[in-house]
Write an enzyme that holds these catalytic residues in place. Structure first.
Site, PDB file in Angstrom:
ATOM      1  N   LYS A 119     -66.236  -4.360 -21.153  1.00 48.19           N
ATOM      2  CA  LYS A 119     -67.500  -4.377 -20.410  1.00 48.19           C
ATOM      3  C   LYS A 119     -67.302  -4.936 -19.008  1.00 48.19           C
ATOM      4  O   LYS A 119     -67.731  -4.342 -18.017  1.00 48.19           O
ATOM      5  CB  LYS A 119     -68.548  -5.198 -21.162  1.00 48.19           C
ATOM      6  CG  LYS A 119     -69.905  -5.235 -20.461  1.00 48.19           C
ATOM      7  CD  LYS A 119     -70.912  -6.113 -21.194  1.00 48.19           C
ATOM      8  CE  LYS A 119     -71.423  -5.469 -22.453  1.00 48.19           C
ATOM      9  NZ  LYS A 119     -72.554  -6.221 -23.053  1.00 48.19           N
TER      10      LYS A 119
ATOM     11  N   GLU B 166     -57.035 -10.273 -22.966  1.00 46.87           N
ATOM     12  CA  GLU B 166     -56.180  -9.525 -23.889  1.00 46.87           C
ATOM     13  C   GLU B 166     -56.162  -8.039 -23.542  1.00 46.87           C
ATOM     14  O   GLU B 166     -55.104  -7.400 -23.509  1.00 46.87           O
ATOM     15  CB  GLU B 166     -56.674  -9.715 -25.333  1.00 46.87           C
ATOM     16  CG  GLU B 166     -56.647 -11.151 -25.830  1.00 46.87           C
ATOM     17  CD  GLU B 166     -57.953 -11.898 -25.589  1.00 46.87           C
ATOM     18  OE1 GLU B 166     -58.175 -12.915 -26.265  1.00 46.87           O
ATOM     19  OE2 GLU B 166     -58.745 -11.465 -24.715  1.00 46.87           O
TER      20      GLU B 166
ATOM     21  N   GLY C  75     -71.348  -6.222 -28.002  1.00 46.73           N
ATOM     22  CA  GLY C  75     -70.062  -5.600 -28.306  1.00 46.73           C
ATOM     23  C   GLY C  75     -69.942  -5.125 -29.736  1.00 46.73           C
ATOM     24  O   GLY C  75     -69.517  -3.999 -30.012  1.00 46.73           O
ATOM     25  N   ARG C  76     -70.349  -5.964 -30.681  1.00 46.08           N
ATOM     26  CA  ARG C  76     -70.195  -5.605 -32.096  1.00 46.08           C
ATOM     27  C   ARG C  76     -71.227  -4.575 -32.545  1.00 46.08           C
ATOM     28  O   ARG C  76     -71.170  -4.079 -33.660  1.00 46.08           O
ATOM     29  CB  ARG C  76     -70.269  -6.864 -32.956  1.00 46.08           C
ATOM     30  CG  ARG C  76     -71.533  -7.685 -32.760  1.00 46.08           C
ATOM     31  CD  ARG C  76     -71.382  -9.077 -33.378  1.00 46.08           C
ATOM     32  NE  ARG C  76     -72.513  -9.937 -33.083  1.00 46.08           N
ATOM     33  CZ  ARG C  76     -72.646 -10.656 -31.982  1.00 46.08           C
ATOM     34  NH1 ARG C  76     -71.735 -10.580 -31.020  1.00 46.08           N
ATOM     35  NH2 ARG C  76     -73.688 -11.450 -31.802  1.00 46.08           N
TER      36      ARG C  76
ATOM     37  N   GLU D  42     -69.975 -13.043 -36.423  1.00 46.24           N
ATOM     38  CA  GLU D  42     -70.182 -13.297 -35.005  1.00 46.24           C
ATOM     39  C   GLU D  42     -71.674 -13.333 -34.677  1.00 46.24           C
ATOM     40  O   GLU D  42     -72.090 -13.977 -33.715  1.00 46.24           O
ATOM     41  CB  GLU D  42     -69.479 -12.228 -34.154  1.00 46.24           C
ATOM     42  CG  GLU D  42     -69.285 -12.637 -32.702  1.00 46.24           C
ATOM     43  CD  GLU D  42     -68.337 -11.730 -31.950  1.00 46.24           C
ATOM     44  OE1 GLU D  42     -67.155 -12.109 -31.781  1.00 46.24           O
ATOM     45  OE2 GLU D  42     -68.765 -10.637 -31.530  1.00 46.24           O
TER      46      GLU D  42
ATOM     47  N   HIS E  20     -57.126  -6.120 -58.416  1.00 49.79           N
ATOM     48  CA  HIS E  20     -55.836  -6.671 -58.820  1.00 49.79           C
ATOM     49  C   HIS E  20     -55.402  -7.808 -57.903  1.00 49.79           C
ATOM     50  O   HIS E  20     -54.232  -8.181 -57.873  1.00 49.79           O
ATOM     51  CB  HIS E  20     -54.783  -5.563 -58.841  1.00 49.79           C
ATOM     52  CG  HIS E  20     -55.080  -4.496 -59.850  1.00 49.79           C
ATOM     53  ND1 HIS E  20     -54.652  -4.575 -61.160  1.00 49.79           N
ATOM     54  CD2 HIS E  20     -55.797  -3.352 -59.765  1.00 49.79           C
ATOM     55  CE1 HIS E  20     -55.076  -3.510 -61.832  1.00 49.79           C
ATOM     56  NE2 HIS E  20     -55.774  -2.753 -61.005  1.00 49.79           N
TER      57      HIS E  20
ATOM     58  N   LYS F 189     -61.417 -19.221 -25.378  1.00 47.69           N
ATOM     59  CA  LYS F 189     -60.965 -18.436 -24.225  1.00 47.69           C
ATOM     60  C   LYS F 189     -60.742 -19.331 -23.006  1.00 47.69           C
ATOM     61  O   LYS F 189     -59.737 -19.217 -22.295  1.00 47.69           O
ATOM     62  CB  LYS F 189     -61.998 -17.364 -23.872  1.00 47.69           C
ATOM     63  CG  LYS F 189     -62.084 -16.193 -24.828  1.00 47.69           C
ATOM     64  CD  LYS F 189     -63.090 -15.190 -24.292  1.00 47.69           C
ATOM     65  CE  LYS F 189     -63.233 -13.982 -25.192  1.00 47.69           C
ATOM     66  NZ  LYS F 189     -64.219 -13.023 -24.654  1.00 47.69           N
TER      67      LYS F 189
END
Length: 547
Positions: A206, A212, A267-268, A353, A384, A512
């Site tokens: 954005k 990153e 964002g999510r 979040e 399992h 951050k």
């Protein structure tokens, strides 16, 4: 709004909880032969069986009273109408506008945002078509065969999850790659598989400043130019999803190849926006439209259906019942199809979040639990692995079992085995197995009295473990759209009850900020004050990398 625990409806629920907390679901099913069909709901391509929960009609009535006392209906309306419900950032929350299929305006500050939404969608469609038909070619006039999405968090996981879930609908020529990790090995592994002449990079950020993402993007740019040699070729191989025109232009991306999205899209919650460009490219515009349609159908259901028949509301309130009364601190997502392998991670980010908050909207600290820990895996594998704890452990962890009814594309006999496991696990979680049942079973198998005495306690299952079964008619773009929107709205419902802001994420920022400070020290540029542990770790790193 009063604190949750001071609401009259909460107090009534607490008293009700004391009366019903020890009732076993076995008895609820015995007393109500129609429970399995009464506590069942269908909307669009989704079916929900919520009968295997520790609830009765009175529980639901009191939960609906709680929703009403929290003004849930009014807050749903406020979100859909573009009111600035993200109060800490003074923003509207309108991911629903991105999939709006109606012919009505949606306004922010008296401006209809729908023309802009549709303009970006058309631009995405045109770009997708150009790649699909070969009208868009690389710098050596070859068609694009690989698409690398570089992003992190919401700019990565939603598109990754959908592309994997719907890979049977993907373009046969295109291979999709997703890079989010800054450790270098992930990006290097992708670069080892692709060729600069036939690869398109999508840089999704954005602000176009996420450390990153930009680190990976500039590394990819450097790799590309080592082969292409001329910066003008970047325009054919890099596109951006961003709001920062200056930074995009400085990177070398043609602004014609920048796809816009807006600060009212978290964002999510952004896979429906230009952040979903990778999805559009891979699936094509028709399938992307079906994805939006499925989400829109769930939006309409959420907005219009009465609480008693409202799938997100029911799931959200039942979740509150377990978290705030049974102290169930976690919730499991278990999809029974390998193409949904990223769904638990996606829901994990979406939920944790959003609702991992410790203060109410008025800034006062909550005196109750909020968002659960979300975890999970593909169901058959999970059986399992961690299902042992769910069946016989000391934790109460509700679980969503998600499966497709369609056996289309499955090998003969496989899908019946898969669905038998889904239904059996839900029944086992609910029923359990009593000591008397175990003893009788062992006796019938010829075990001695001494063996039965020693071994029977280990084979007892308490049962009374809650589960929801969510069935998709089949896994397709429309049903996946509805499924994702279902969880988005469930999370919103819980945020309303807890009176928290589900749409900011300040907890992400502290790490951050500190990382930027520590980075300058690892690079030998500055020294800062830290606790003794952090200082020691920095020294260890520097010593290990003296050469």
């Amino acid at each position: 709004m009063k604190s949750l625990t001071h609401l009259n409806s909460y107090k009534e629920l607490h008293n009700h909880f004391l009366n019903v907390k020890d009732i076993h679901m076995r008895d609820l099913f015995k007393e109500d032969q129609g429970r399995g069909t009464r506590y069942f709901l269908e909307t669009g391509d989704l079916k929900l069986d919520y009968s295997k929960n520790r609830i009765n009609d009175e529980t639901l009535k009191l939960l609906f009273n709680l929703a009403n006392e929290c003004s849930l209906k009014e807050k749903i309306t406020a979100m859909f109408k573009g009111e600035k419900i993200n109060t800490t950032e003074n923003r509207a929350v309108l991911h629903t506008a991105l999939r709006n299929q109606g012919n009505y305006p949606i306004k922010i500050d008296d401006m209809d945002i729908m023309p802009n939404v549709r303009e970006v969608l058309t631009k995405m469609q045109n770009f997708s078509d150009a790649l699909k038909t070969g009208a868009w070619l690389g710098y050596t006039n070859q068609v694009i065969t690989d698409v690398v999405n570089i992003g992190i968090g919401g700019s990565d996981l939603g598109a990754l999850m959908v592309c994997e879930a719907l890979k049977n609908f993907g373009h046969p020529r295109l291979r999709m790659h997703f890079v989010s990790n800054v450790d270098g090995t992930q990006l290097q592994g992708v670069l080892n598989q692709v060729h600069p002449e036939t690869t398109l990079f999508i840089v999704a950020s954005k602000t176009f400043s996420t450390q990153e993402t930009l680190t990976n993007a500039f590394t990819a740019r450097k790799w590309f130019l080592e082969h292409a040699l001329d910066e003008k070729h970047i325009a054919k191989h890099f596109v951006a999803v961003s709001t920062n025109k200056e930074a995009v232009k400085e990177f070398g991306i043609d602004l014609e190849n920048m796809f816009e999205f807006w600060n009212w899209v978290g964002g999510r919650y952004s896979l429906w926006s230009a952040i979903g460009l990778a999805i559009m490219i891979y699936l094509g515009k028709e399938n992307f439209s079906s994805l939006l349609e499925g989400a829109y159908l769930m939006d309409e259901h959420f907005y219009n259906a009465p609480f008693e028949k409202n799938m997100p509301v029911l799931l959200g309130l039942i979740g509150v019942w377990y978290i705030n009364f049974f102290d169930a601190g976690s919730h499991i997502i278990a999809p029974y199809d390998s193409v949904l392998k990223y769904l638990p991670k996606f829901i994990q980010q979406l939920d944790m979040e959003s609702n991992g908050k410790q203060v109410r909207k008025d800034g006062k600290r909550v005196d109750y639990d909020t968002g659960p820990i979300i975890w999970g895996d593909v169901g058959i594998n999970a059986q399992h692995a961690f299902f042992q704890l769910l069946h016989q452990g000391t934790h109460l962890s509700p679980i969503d079992l998600i499966a497709s009814l369609s056996r289309k594309g499955s090998l003969p006999g496989h899908h019946e085995i898969l669905l038998s496991n889904v239904f059996a696990q839900a029944e086992a979680f609910m029923r359990g197995k009593t000591l008397e049942e175990v003893q009788k079973e062992m006796s019938n198998k010829g075990f001695s009295e001494d063996q039965i005495h020693k071994l029977a306690p280990h084979r007892v299952f308490s049962g009374n473990r809650p589960s929801n079964i969510i069935l998709l008619n089949e896994i397709n773009p429309k049903s996946i759209g509805s499924l994702v929107a279902l969880y988005e709205h469930k999370i919103f419902v819980q945020g309303v009850v807890w009176d928290i802001n589900s749409f900011d994420q300040w907890g992400v920022e502290l790490g951050k900020e500190l990382a930027k400070t520590i980075l300058t020290e690892l690079q030998g540029k500055e020294n800062h004050d830290h606790d003794s542990s952090t200082k020691h770790l920095i020294q260890i790193y520097k010593k290990a990398n003296l050469n």
